[in-house]
Scaffold this active site. Sequence first.
Site, PDB file in Angstrom:
ATOM      1  N   PHE A  11     -24.498  10.471 -20.641  1.00 49.93           N
ATOM      2  CA  PHE A  11     -24.613  11.296 -19.425  1.00 49.93           C
ATOM      3  C   PHE A  11     -24.437  10.450 -18.145  1.00 49.93           C
ATOM      4  O   PHE A  11     -23.495  10.652 -17.364  1.00 49.93           O
ATOM      5  CB  PHE A  11     -25.974  12.016 -19.474  1.00 49.93           C
ATOM      6  CG  PHE A  11     -26.528  12.436 -18.165  1.00 49.93           C
ATOM      7  CD1 PHE A  11     -25.779  13.197 -17.277  1.00 49.93           C
ATOM      8  CD2 PHE A  11     -27.840  12.094 -17.807  1.00 49.93           C
ATOM      9  CE1 PHE A  11     -26.317  13.598 -16.043  1.00 49.93           C
ATOM     10  CE2 PHE A  11     -28.374  12.493 -16.594  1.00 49.93           C
ATOM     11  CZ  PHE A  11     -27.613  13.232 -15.702  1.00 49.93           C
ATOM     12  N   ASP A  34     -21.847   3.711 -29.066  1.00 45.39           N
ATOM     13  CA  ASP A  34     -21.790   4.053 -30.501  1.00 45.39           C
ATOM     14  C   ASP A  34     -21.762   5.568 -30.721  1.00 45.39           C
ATOM     15  O   ASP A  34     -21.799   6.040 -31.853  1.00 45.39           O
ATOM     16  CB  ASP A  34     -22.957   3.406 -31.270  1.00 45.39           C
ATOM     17  CG  ASP A  34     -24.304   4.047 -30.941  1.00 45.39           C
ATOM     18  OD1 ASP A  34     -24.376   4.905 -30.032  1.00 45.39           O
ATOM     19  OD2 ASP A  34     -25.295   3.691 -31.615  1.00 45.39           O
ATOM     20  N   LEU A  74     -26.516   0.516 -19.934  1.00 43.40           N
ATOM     21  CA  LEU A  74     -27.194   1.816 -20.005  1.00 43.40           C
ATOM     22  C   LEU A  74     -27.466   2.237 -21.443  1.00 43.40           C
ATOM     23  O   LEU A  74     -28.215   3.201 -21.668  1.00 43.40           O
ATOM     24  CB  LEU A  74     -26.327   2.903 -19.336  1.00 43.40           C
ATOM     25  CG  LEU A  74     -25.926   2.665 -17.872  1.00 43.40           C
ATOM     26  CD1 LEU A  74     -24.944   3.746 -17.412  1.00 43.40           C
ATOM     27  CD2 LEU A  74     -27.156   2.662 -16.974  1.00 43.40           C
ATOM     28  N   TYR A 141     -41.200   4.674 -26.290  1.00 48.96           N
ATOM     29  CA  TYR A 141     -40.019   4.631 -25.416  1.00 48.96           C
ATOM     30  C   TYR A 141     -40.332   3.828 -24.163  1.00 48.96           C
ATOM     31  O   TYR A 141     -39.577   2.927 -23.776  1.00 48.96           O
ATOM     32  CB  TYR A 141     -39.572   6.052 -25.038  1.00 48.96           C
ATOM     33  CG  TYR A 141     -38.511   6.060 -23.943  1.00 48.96           C
ATOM     34  CD1 TYR A 141     -37.191   5.692 -24.222  1.00 48.96           C
ATOM     35  CD2 TYR A 141     -38.824   6.404 -22.621  1.00 48.96           C
ATOM     36  CE1 TYR A 141     -36.222   5.666 -23.227  1.00 48.96           C
ATOM     37  CE2 TYR A 141     -37.872   6.383 -21.626  1.00 48.96           C
ATOM     38  CZ  TYR A 141     -36.575   6.014 -21.933  1.00 48.96           C
ATOM     39  OH  TYR A 141     -35.616   5.980 -20.935  1.00 48.96           O
TER      40      TYR A 141
HETATM   41  P1  NAD Z   1     -27.602   9.114 -22.914  1.00 48.05           P
HETATM   42  O1  NAD Z   1     -28.231   9.298 -24.241  1.00 48.05           O
HETATM   43  O2  NAD Z   1     -26.643  10.152 -22.459  1.00 48.05           O
HETATM   44  O3  NAD Z   1     -26.907   7.683 -22.811  1.00 48.05           O
HETATM   45  C1  NAD Z   1     -27.189   6.600 -23.663  1.00 48.05           C
HETATM   46  C2  NAD Z   1     -25.881   6.166 -24.272  1.00 48.05           C
HETATM   47  O4  NAD Z   1     -26.106   5.010 -25.066  1.00 48.05           O
HETATM   48  C3  NAD Z   1     -25.288   7.237 -25.191  1.00 48.05           C
HETATM   49  O5  NAD Z   1     -23.924   7.439 -24.869  1.00 48.05           O
HETATM   50  C4  NAD Z   1     -25.443   6.637 -26.589  1.00 48.05           C
HETATM   51  O6  NAD Z   1     -24.444   7.089 -27.477  1.00 48.05           O
HETATM   52  C5  NAD Z   1     -25.368   5.167 -26.260  1.00 48.05           C
HETATM   53  N1  NAD Z   1     -26.001   4.302 -27.277  1.00 48.05           N
HETATM   54  C6  NAD Z   1     -27.193   4.475 -27.900  1.00 48.05           C
HETATM   55  N2  NAD Z   1     -27.424   3.470 -28.754  1.00 48.05           N
HETATM   56  C7  NAD Z   1     -26.362   2.623 -28.652  1.00 48.05           C
HETATM   57  C8  NAD Z   1     -26.017   1.407 -29.287  1.00 48.05           C
HETATM   58  N3  NAD Z   1     -26.807   0.838 -30.214  1.00 48.05           N
HETATM   59  N4  NAD Z   1     -24.836   0.815 -28.949  1.00 48.05           N
HETATM   60  C9  NAD Z   1     -24.012   1.379 -28.029  1.00 48.05           C
HETATM   61  N5  NAD Z   1     -24.291   2.541 -27.408  1.00 48.05           N
HETATM   62  C10 NAD Z   1     -25.456   3.151 -27.720  1.00 48.05           C
HETATM   63  O7  NAD Z   1     -28.796   8.964 -21.865  1.00 48.05           O
HETATM   64  P2  NAD Z   1     -28.757   8.765 -20.281  1.00 48.05           P
HETATM   65  O8  NAD Z   1     -29.675   9.774 -19.721  1.00 48.05           O
HETATM   66  O9  NAD Z   1     -27.358   8.696 -19.791  1.00 48.05           O
HETATM   67  O10 NAD Z   1     -29.477   7.350 -20.161  1.00 48.05           O
HETATM   68  C11 NAD Z   1     -28.800   6.167 -19.758  1.00 48.05           C
HETATM   69  C12 NAD Z   1     -29.831   5.086 -19.537  1.00 48.05           C
HETATM   70  O11 NAD Z   1     -30.729   5.468 -18.492  1.00 48.05           O
HETATM   71  C13 NAD Z   1     -30.717   4.778 -20.738  1.00 48.05           C
HETATM   72  O12 NAD Z   1     -30.935   3.386 -20.774  1.00 48.05           O
HETATM   73  C14 NAD Z   1     -32.017   5.507 -20.444  1.00 48.05           C
HETATM   74  O13 NAD Z   1     -33.114   4.900 -21.081  1.00 48.05           O
HETATM   75  C15 NAD Z   1     -32.061   5.350 -18.943  1.00 48.05           C
HETATM   76  N6  NAD Z   1     -32.886   6.370 -18.269  1.00 48.05           N
HETATM   77  C16 NAD Z   1     -32.423   7.638 -18.148  1.00 48.05           C
HETATM   78  C17 NAD Z   1     -33.214   8.574 -17.475  1.00 48.05           C
HETATM   79  C18 NAD Z   1     -32.736   9.992 -17.275  1.00 48.05           C
HETATM   80  O14 NAD Z   1     -33.445  10.748 -16.568  1.00 48.05           O
HETATM   81  N7  NAD Z   1     -31.618  10.418 -17.844  1.00 48.05           N
HETATM   82  C19 NAD Z   1     -34.468   8.210 -16.966  1.00 48.05           C
HETATM   83  C20 NAD Z   1     -34.895   6.899 -17.134  1.00 48.05           C
HETATM   84  C21 NAD Z   1     -34.078   5.971 -17.766  1.00 48.05           C
END
Ligand code: NAD
Length: 305
Positions: A11, A34, A74, A141
């Site tokens: 996202f 992945d 990310l 988490y």
């Molecule tokens: P998301 O799940 O859409 O993005 C995470 C991405 O990482 C996904 O595309 C997933 O396929 C990929 N991924 C997971 N494991 C992997 C691996 N081993 N190797 C390669 N890719 C891998 O979530 P997001 O909301 O876009 O979050 C992005 C980052 O922001 C994350 O680190 C999350 O912890 C952090 N975050 C997000 C929020 C939020 O409100 N969305 C809040 C706090 C922190």
Amino acid sequence: MNIVITGGAGFIGANLCKELVSRPGISNVVALDDLSTGSAANLAGTGVELVEGSILDRELLDAVLHRADAVVHLAARPSVPRSLEDPFASHEVNATGTMRVLEACRARGVHVVAASSSSVYGSVPDLPKHEELPTRPLSPYAASKLATESYVLAYGSAFDLPTLALRFFNVYGPLQPAGHAYAAVVPAFADAMMRRVPLRVFGDGRQTRDFTYVGTVARILADAALRRVTSSSPVNLAFGTRVSVLDLAQRMASVLDAPLEIVHEPPRRGDVRDSQADDRLLRELFPDVAAASFDEGLTETLRWF
Ligand code: NAD
């Protein structure tokens, strides 16, 4: 400039990829993902190269980072409830995976911008949350994201690696998926409103969140990579807008002109009660940032749905 986005098909990652390809001075953007929660379709039409694989794969990381000038890290196993079901899986990707990325960057002195989370503040009651407050994670988490940022900061001080750890609060916007058990609150509500089913609210709905529009987050991450912004302490990435879950539901219903029907369910274990960022450090590091207002962001998000 060559930039690698781990989790680039997710996202926030895909929104960042779109932002980066619109900026001058970027010669190459590579997404390493992945596809466990992300999707190749998120990058369709962007021209961004998608390398499918895991950050836990050392050789792949070395190959992908070979020519990188900056990495925006990310990739993670997101979601509090998922971490309650399988804490070790969260640890492996979020903590060990971050170390793998940092080790690969250390070998080349690559600037790293990494995603931490407001969940690290956990049960600390003070508002707004400023970066000097203690951290008391309430879920695996949150603990794993505290490990993420701790390693990022430690590699900065121990190895002089240029690093920046940003604590994201509740990010929302286009490409955030609904329709699965771990969906975030904005897409979950939007999806329920479109399907004319009641919104599920955990607890009394008076818990508060600091919602940040993903377009604003993408602009800040792009600036951080392009200007090589670093900090020796973690930095909140949110602007102090404190909105209750009930208020969110009402505002979404009014943008959609939809009736509002709510069912309350028991509070979820691991969820924090209140969240609101102190944004002073963020504004010092990014003085030119213009944040989308909550109503602008919601309108854009609901248009995409
Ligand atoms: P998301 O799940 O859409 O993005 C995470 C991405 O990482 C996904 O595309 C997933 O396929 C990929 N991924 C997971 N494991 C992997 C691996 N081993 N190797 C390669 N890719 C891998 O979530 P997001 O909301 O876009 O979050 C992005 C980052 O922001 C994350 O680190 C999350 O912890 C952090 N975050 C997000 C929020 C939020 O409100 N969305 C809040 C706090 C922190």
